[in-house]
Design an enzyme around this catalytic site. Structure first.
Site, PDB file in Angstrom:
ATOM      1  CB  SER A 119       8.710-164.882 -11.644  1.00 27.44           C
ATOM      2  OG  SER A 119       7.624-165.454 -10.939  1.00 27.44           O
ATOM      3  CG  HIS A 140      10.980-162.310 -14.899  1.00 33.50           C
ATOM      4  ND1 HIS A 140      11.924-162.880 -14.060  1.00 33.50           N
ATOM      5  CD2 HIS A 140       9.991-161.836 -14.076  1.00 33.50           C
ATOM      6  CE1 HIS A 140      11.533-162.761 -12.807  1.00 33.50           C
ATOM      7  NE2 HIS A 140      10.369-162.126 -12.792  1.00 33.50           N
ATOM      8  CD  GLU A 152      15.535-163.829 -14.857  1.00 32.30           C
ATOM      9  OE1 GLU A 152      16.453-164.527 -14.423  1.00 32.30           O
ATOM     10  OE2 GLU A 152      14.336-164.021 -14.558  1.00 32.30           O
ATOM     11  CG  ASN A 190      12.192-165.450  -9.045  1.00 30.48           C
ATOM     12  OD1 ASN A 190      12.377-164.828  -8.013  1.00 30.48           O
ATOM     13  ND2 ASN A 190      11.406-164.993 -10.005  1.00 30.48           N
TER      14      ASN A 190
END
Length: 291
Positions: A119, A140, A152, A190
């Site tokens: 992440s 991800h 992702e 994130n």
């Protein structure tokens, strides 16, 4: 590039979720972990989640057994080298991920694509340790994997177009949506989410509000489905801290400095739901704020 068999490294929350959606979409899955107990628990979790989907009419009863039949497990990591796509879903520590790829590398098929569910960690740096940086990228998934729609896809500096297209094809087959992210610390989700959580911890640390008022304010004032501290507990406070450290070190900006209170909770082993204590205590019938 045809992908039929997928190897998943790590049978924890992310790994078993990835195995679940892959098997349900018709891929053969080989799930690896260092613990047989973890593999057994993962299979039980996947069956339970599939059965829940069937009870809600989202899939048929026959789909449950068909998906379970597609998942095999192993304690022998090199066996994953015979798959078309490997998705590493181990803990968010770069040295562990590098060790996994080092062990896998001599056993890979020439066409095998390597990916990481990291992440936050640099895809380019992970890829540089392998013999196939052009066939390496970030994959991800969001947590919980069977529910969340976004994936992702992160290209490293050497990732080729064929590899990206093959992974994009997998996401499409899963019925999920791919977001293409550049290889910068924490990528898209994130990069935005973790500083918000960290700021919520600072808000608690500085006494601006207590746990309940902070979470309630964001749920009712910003229409968030979960408060930021509740979400941090769900993600895992150790994971939140690791991502903030990656942001702080990778971007060299003090605005990403992890809150000392977040560090303290992690040092105490209060990591959230997975340890039954974090910003909330989950050991009773109803979660109770710990501050």
């Amino acid at each position: 590039m045809s992908i039929q068999k997928v190897g998943v490294v790590g049978a924890g929350q992310m790994g078993n979720g990835i195995a679940h959606v892959m098997a349900l979409s018709g891929y053969d899955v080989l799930l690896s972990d260092i613990s047989q107990d973890a593999l057994d628990a993962a299979l039980n979790t996947v069956r339970g989640n599939l059965s829940r989907q069937a009870s809600r009419g989202k899939i048929g009863d026959s789909d449950v057994e068909a998906a379970m039949a597609r998942i095999q497990t192993t304690l022998n990591l090199p066996e994953l080298g015979q798959t078309d796509l490997v998705i590493e879903a181990a803990t968010e520590r770069e040295n562990i991920k590098q060790a996994i790829f080092d062990e896998l590398q001599p056993h890979l098929l020439p066409h095998t694509i390597l990916t990481s569910n990291t992440s936050s960690i640099s895809i380019t740096r992970l890829a540089s340790r392998t013999d196939r940086p052009e066939r390496f990228m970030g994959f991800h998934f969001m947590n919980p994997v069977p529910v969340m729609q976004l994936v992702e896809l992160i290209r490293g500096i050497a990732t080729d177009e064929e590899t990206y297209a093959a992974c994009k094809g997998v996401v499409d087959r899963l019925g999920k949506t791919a977001a293409s992210a550049e290889d910068f610390p924490a990528f898209i989700v994130n990069r935005i989410l973790m500083p918000m959580i960290n700021e919520a911890v600072y808000t608690l640390y500085e006494g601006v509000g207590n746990v309940q008022s902070i979470d309630q304010s964001m749920k009712l004032g910003a229409n968030h489905p979960m408060g930021p501290l509740e979400l941090a507990d769900f993600i895992g406070l150790d994971t939140c801290l690791a991502i903030m450290n990656v942001l702080h070190e990778g971007l060299a900006d003090t605005k990403y400095r992890p809150c000392p209170l977040l560090t303290k909770y992690v040092e105490a082993g209060w990591l959230g739901r997975k340890t039954q204590r974090g910003f909330y205590d989950y050991r009773g019938d109803v979660p109770v704020p710990t501050r």
